[in-house]
Design an enzyme around this catalytic site. Structure first.
Site, PDB file in Angstrom:
ATOM      1  N   THR A 185      60.882  29.710  21.403  1.00  0.00           N
ATOM      2  CA  THR A 185      60.146  28.510  21.031  1.00  0.00           C
ATOM      3  C   THR A 185      60.790  27.302  21.686  1.00  0.00           C
ATOM      4  O   THR A 185      62.007  27.170  21.703  1.00  0.00           O
ATOM      5  CB  THR A 185      60.104  28.305  19.500  1.00  0.00           C
ATOM      6  OG1 THR A 185      59.542  27.026  19.244  1.00  0.00           O
ATOM      7  CG2 THR A 185      61.464  28.385  18.841  1.00  0.00           C
ATOM      8  N   GLU A 330      59.061  30.675  14.259  1.00  0.00           N
ATOM      9  CA  GLU A 330      60.151  31.213  13.434  1.00  0.00           C
ATOM     10  C   GLU A 330      59.637  31.902  12.178  1.00  0.00           C
ATOM     11  O   GLU A 330      60.401  32.501  11.434  1.00  0.00           O
ATOM     12  CB  GLU A 330      61.097  30.077  13.019  1.00  0.00           C
ATOM     13  CG  GLU A 330      61.991  29.551  14.141  1.00  0.00           C
ATOM     14  CD  GLU A 330      61.369  28.409  14.929  1.00  0.00           C
ATOM     15  OE1 GLU A 330      60.126  28.281  14.906  1.00  0.00           O
ATOM     16  OE2 GLU A 330      62.123  27.652  15.561  1.00  0.00           O
ATOM     17  N   LYS A 441      53.264  17.685  20.259  1.00  0.00           N
ATOM     18  CA  LYS A 441      52.486  18.906  20.444  1.00  0.00           C
ATOM     19  C   LYS A 441      51.146  18.581  21.090  1.00  0.00           C
ATOM     20  O   LYS A 441      50.308  17.933  20.485  1.00  0.00           O
ATOM     21  CB  LYS A 441      52.292  19.632  19.122  1.00  0.00           C
ATOM     22  CG  LYS A 441      52.081  21.109  19.347  1.00  0.00           C
ATOM     23  CD  LYS A 441      52.222  21.904  18.088  1.00  0.00           C
ATOM     24  CE  LYS A 441      52.524  23.355  18.424  1.00  0.00           C
ATOM     25  NZ  LYS A 441      52.397  24.218  17.251  1.00  0.00           N
ATOM     26  N   TRP A 446      54.382  22.507  23.307  1.00  0.00           N
ATOM     27  CA  TRP A 446      55.367  21.473  23.023  1.00  0.00           C
ATOM     28  C   TRP A 446      55.773  20.671  24.250  1.00  0.00           C
ATOM     29  O   TRP A 446      55.920  21.207  25.339  1.00  0.00           O
ATOM     30  CB  TRP A 446      56.633  22.100  22.451  1.00  0.00           C
ATOM     31  CG  TRP A 446      56.440  22.665  21.092  1.00  0.00           C
ATOM     32  CD1 TRP A 446      56.406  23.991  20.768  1.00  0.00           C
ATOM     33  CD2 TRP A 446      56.245  21.946  19.874  1.00  0.00           C
ATOM     34  NE1 TRP A 446      56.211  24.130  19.419  1.00  0.00           N
ATOM     35  CE2 TRP A 446      56.105  22.904  18.852  1.00  0.00           C
ATOM     36  CE3 TRP A 446      56.174  20.584  19.552  1.00  0.00           C
ATOM     37  CZ2 TRP A 446      55.898  22.544  17.517  1.00  0.00           C
ATOM     38  CZ3 TRP A 446      55.971  20.239  18.225  1.00  0.00           C
ATOM     39  CH2 TRP A 446      55.842  21.205  17.226  1.00  0.00           C
TER      40      TRP A 446
HETATM   41  P1  AMP Z   1      55.149  26.689  17.011  1.00  0.00           P
HETATM   42  O1  AMP Z   1      56.446  27.295  16.660  1.00  0.00           O
HETATM   43  O2  AMP Z   1      55.025  26.329  18.454  1.00  0.00           O
HETATM   44  O3  AMP Z   1      54.014  27.513  16.517  1.00  0.00           O
HETATM   45  O4  AMP Z   1      55.049  25.291  16.265  1.00  0.00           O
HETATM   46  C1  AMP Z   1      55.275  25.151  14.882  1.00  0.00           C
HETATM   47  C2  AMP Z   1      55.119  23.702  14.509  1.00  0.00           C
HETATM   48  O5  AMP Z   1      53.801  23.255  14.843  1.00  0.00           O
HETATM   49  C3  AMP Z   1      55.291  23.393  13.056  1.00  0.00           C
HETATM   50  O6  AMP Z   1      56.634  23.258  12.662  1.00  0.00           O
HETATM   51  C4  AMP Z   1      54.521  22.080  12.943  1.00  0.00           C
HETATM   52  O7  AMP Z   1      55.295  20.988  13.395  1.00  0.00           O
HETATM   53  C5  AMP Z   1      53.376  22.298  13.910  1.00  0.00           C
HETATM   54  N1  AMP Z   1      52.203  22.843  13.200  1.00  0.00           N
HETATM   55  C6  AMP Z   1      51.778  24.114  13.152  1.00  0.00           C
HETATM   56  N2  AMP Z   1      50.662  24.237  12.400  1.00  0.00           N
HETATM   57  C7  AMP Z   1      50.380  23.000  11.941  1.00  0.00           C
HETATM   58  C8  AMP Z   1      49.366  22.469  11.085  1.00  0.00           C
HETATM   59  N3  AMP Z   1      48.404  23.222  10.578  1.00  0.00           N
HETATM   60  N4  AMP Z   1      49.416  21.136  10.816  1.00  0.00           N
HETATM   61  C9  AMP Z   1      50.387  20.353  11.331  1.00  0.00           C
HETATM   62  N5  AMP Z   1      51.355  20.802  12.152  1.00  0.00           N
HETATM   63  C10 AMP Z   1      51.361  22.106  12.448  1.00  0.00           C
END
Ligand code: AMP
Length: 544
Positions: A185, A330, A441, A446
């Site tokens: 990640t 994670e 994001k 990211w």
């Molecule tokens: P990733 O590990 O790339 O899937 O990103 C995870 C992160 O994306 C989370 O810690 C949040 O900051 C953001 N995220 C994922 N889903 C949501 C959601 N439904 N609403 C707001 N932020 C989200």
């Protein structure tokens, strides 16, 4: 007293074996890079996964070895998920959108031995090959007729590899805590961090997302995962589909509204999953063409917050249930879902929409706590906010070979720090209100603020740089670069963007640059991002 039930391991090989045995004629459909739609069944997928498993042995790949993939959502990638993990090796899925430094880092850090790649990604691998020290073989995921001319050393052809073996293979049994897959990640600053899933965590997560309190996957579904198989195992859908015998429809490289709509209709898709940016494209396409979504019953939207207008459009205009999910790489990734309880169903339309727009209620297995800056656990009152911490059997316990990142990621009691700032209401629904990690994001991917800031700071006329994310209707967030010039210098926006051009990936370039006399700092000298976000909250990016 110990119970007297069988201690059978939860293994990924058993998933595909079950699907082949009891849902053997259920279809797996894929739009291929070569062009045509490919169609076969779980039975054939398992047979080919077994042939691959035998081929691994011939290539010297065994338990614990890391085998990487850079591939779209397609049937060959699906076979690899099961063939690699099924023999006890680790399926390392790589995001092709990472930039060169990150690709170099993760393949070397993971010590990948073998790389499978789709035709699309051959040029990326050709550029990187000299820097991937431990890779022994490249396998191009195509047939002999489509094998490209390539400088990749000893590139093998996927279909030759499969055809060279029989399916005389039995999925081995081993400890369910064996590593099964690996996903890095970049959702934090610094080097990407490896999340190493286990067979057990993968199967428990699959049981959980199949439940009706989550996505509710069953053998009556035809599922199209838009979320990439290189991003947290497509949110676990390939495993959950095999577990429940659901039909799978893989979209390959074509994720635009028209291509998705065509597959939805032709393959009678009932459930699809993806980030808001993808759904925006689909909704615009429907708007322009007047087409409908007959047959599609639900979409799961996650990865970024779902705008309320999207829930309204899906549910009220097209009759498709919109399930808002929150999670992280994670967390395998699903943690919470914005689904209403029975008692909520009598609420007004507006109240129901507000519940569905929340990040939502945790599935059983995910524990959450919101902790204030002074370490106090906040009450479930929907107001008190703080950092969200989680724990559970499908949540990371340590990063792969990264003691430093691991040390920073957990509290004293072993809970994982999400870097999200949240509240929890008196019904238990979690709402994300901010992010403490300094990242942006964009379209589900990211952008590290620090990487962009460091690059901008190299500009000869720039004294200080800060990057914040601003809301964007298409990409959810896009970066705004705020710059303090060196005394007596007046850099232009254009010169700064041009300077960044060869230092960061094109999609990570800021949408705009603002030149200011100073940037606010806190007591320890750190840039006050909260203050900057407040200061620029009404700033309109020129790309909107
Ligand atoms: P990733 O590990 O790339 O899937 O990103 C995870 C992160 O994306 C989370 O810690 C949040 O900051 C953001 N995220 C994922 N889903 C949501 C959601 N439904 N609403 C707001 N932020 C989200």
């Amino acid at each position: 007293m110990r119970g007297l039930m069988m201690d059978r391991p939860l293994l990924i090989g058993a998933l595909i074996q079950y699907a082949a045995e009891y849902h053997g004629d259920t279809e797996i459909v894929a739009r291929t890079i070569e062009g045509p739609i490919h169609r076969y069944t779980y039975c054939e997928a398992e047979r080919r996964a077994k042939q691959l498993a035998r081929a691994f042995k011939r290539l010297g790949i065994g338990p614990g070895d890391r085998v990487a993939t850079i591939a779209w959502n397609n049937h060959r990638h699906f076979e690899l998920y099961f063939a690699i993990s099924g023999i006890g090796a680790v399926c390392h899925t790589i995001n092709p959108r990472l930039f060169a430094d990150q690709l170099r880092y993760i393949v070397n850090h993971a010590e990948d031995k073998l790389l499978f790649l789709d035709l699309t990604f051959v040029p990326i691998a050709e550029k990187m090959a000299g820097e991937w020290a431990k890779l022994r073989h490249y396998v191009i995921m195509t047939d002999r007729a489509h094998m490209p001319q390539t400088s990749l050393p000893g590139a093998l052809c996927y279909e030759d590899l499969v055809a060279g073996e029989t399916a005389d293979f039995v999925w081995p049994e081993f400890d369910e805590n064996t590593a099964s897959s690996l996903c890095y990640t970049s959702g934090t600053t610094g080097n990407p961090k490896g999340v190493l899933y286990t067979h057990r965590s993968t199967l428990l997560h699959s049981f959980a997302i199949c439940s009706a309190n989550a996505v509710g996957i069953s053998m009556r579904d035809s599922i199209l995962p838009v979320v990439p198989m290189f991003h947290v195992n497509a949110w676990g859908v390939p495993y959950a589909a095999a577990m429940s015998g659901a039909k799978l429809v893989f979209p390959g490289p074509k994720l635009d509204g028209a291509s998705l709509h065509e597959l939805f209709m032709e393959e009678k898709v009932t459930l699809s999953l993806g980030v808001p940016t993808v759904w925006l494209g689909l909704l615009q396409y429907l708007e322009q063409t007047g087409k409908r979504l007959d047959g599609l019953k639900r979409v799961t939207v996650g990865g970024s917050a779902v705008p309320r207008s999207m829930i309204e459009a899906f549910e009220e205009k097209y009759g498709v249930q919109c399930i808002h999910g929150w999670g992280m790489t994670e967390m395998s990734p699903v943690g919470t879902l914005g689904l209403p309880k029975l008692k909520h169903l009598e609420r007004s339309r507006d109240e129901l929409l507000a519940i569905k727009a929340k990040q939502g209620l945790p599935m059983f297995g995910v524990d959450m706590k919101v902790v204030a800056a002074d370490g106090k656990v906040q009450p479930h009152d929907g107001k008190a906010s703080g950092e969200l911490l989680v724990r559970g059997p499908w949540i990371v316990g340590a990063y792969f070979n990264d003691d430093q990142a691991t040390a920073a990621a957990f509290d004293e009691a072993g809970w994982f720090r999400t870097g999200d700032v949240a509240t929890i209401d008196d019904d238990g629904y979690m709402i994300i209100v901010d992010r403490s990690k300094d990242v942006i994001k964009s379209g589900g991917e990211w952008i590290s603020s620090i990487d962009v800031e460091n690059a901008a700071m190299g500009h000869p006329d720039v004294a200080e740089a800060a990057v914040i994310g601003l809301p964007h209707p298409k990409w959810d967030e896009r970066p705004l670069l705020i710059v303090v010039p060196k005394p007596g210098r007046q850099p232009s926006k254009e010169s700064i963007v041009a300077f960044l051009g060869d230092k960061i990936a094109r999609w990570q370039l800021p949408d705009d640059v603002v030149i200011v006399p100073e940037i606010p700092h806190g007591a320890t000298g750190k840039v006050l991002k909260t203050r900057l976000r407040e200061q620029f909250k009404d700033y309109r990016l020129p790309t909107i």
